[in-house]
Design an enzyme around this catalytic site. Sequence first.
Site, PDB file in Angstrom:
ATOM      1  N   THR A  21       0.832  -1.545   0.327  1.00  0.00           N
ATOM      2  CA  THR A  21       0.275   0.064  -0.202  1.00  0.00           C
ATOM      3  C   THR A  21       0.523   1.557   0.201  1.00  0.00           C
ATOM      4  OG1 THR A  21      -0.594   0.108   2.235  1.00  0.00           O
ATOM      5  CG2 THR A  21      -1.676  -1.300   1.215  1.00  0.00           C
ATOM      6  N   ASP A  22      -0.524   2.613  -0.208  1.00  0.00           N
ATOM      7  CA  ASP A  22       0.774   3.736  -0.444  1.00  0.00           C
ATOM      8  C   ASP A  22       0.482   4.069   1.236  1.00  0.00           C
ATOM      9  OD1 ASP A  22      -2.278   4.836  -0.499  1.00  0.00           O
ATOM     10  OD2 ASP A  22      -1.703   5.435  -2.270  1.00  0.00           O
ATOM     11  N   ALA A  23       1.370   4.879   1.694  1.00  0.00           N
ATOM     12  CA  ALA A  23       0.252   6.075   2.815  1.00  0.00           C
ATOM     13  C   ALA A  23      -0.901   6.294   2.803  1.00  0.00           C
ATOM     14  CB  ALA A  23       1.166   7.233   2.743  1.00  0.00           C
ATOM     15  N   GLY A  24      -1.329   6.232   2.282  1.00  0.00           N
ATOM     16  CA  GLY A  24      -2.933   6.270   2.591  1.00  0.00           C
ATOM     17  C   GLY A  24      -3.647   4.657   2.271  1.00  0.00           C
ATOM     18  N   VAL A  26      -3.955   2.180   0.599  1.00  0.00           N
ATOM     19  CA  VAL A  26      -4.879   2.112  -0.199  1.00  0.00           C
ATOM     20  C   VAL A  26      -3.546   1.463  -1.294  1.00  0.00           C
ATOM     21  CG1 VAL A  26      -5.812   2.385  -2.586  1.00  0.00           C
ATOM     22  CG2 VAL A  26      -6.250   4.179  -0.310  1.00  0.00           C
TER      23      VAL A  26
END
Length: 141
Positions: A21-24, A26
């Site tokens: 995932t990314d920082a969010g 997602v």
Amino acid sequence: MGDISEQTGFRWPVRVYYEDTDAGGVVYHASYLRFFERARTEFLRSLGFEQDELRTRHGILFAVRSMHIDYVKAARFNELLWVSAEVEQLKSASFMFNQRAVRQDDELVCEARVRIVCLAAETFRPTAIPDFLLQQLNNDL
């Protein structure tokens, strides 16, 4: 490309880990490439073919030649996805996969068409898919 519930092809479970995932939280777009790769590998394994054995015993390997990918909805950390691998088209030295990543309720998250080419392991040049493998892939169409 249609609804996953209509598909009868191979499906492999993939859990979304933090590293995917990314920082969010997602799923990062490149993570789907790994998910799809795993499903194609497991599809071949389900047919009785290990890619390392195909390389050492038969002198072939597979490489992605092209890919068209559509990101439909966001998948998130810790979700369980089902990733499909279905052979759509088979040629003498390549084949096309339709692949989808869906949630447990079959909601489509991402889909791709992936062209795989058969290469001679020593030269990395295109070569014919061996008959024994071509026959098995034809049975799956």
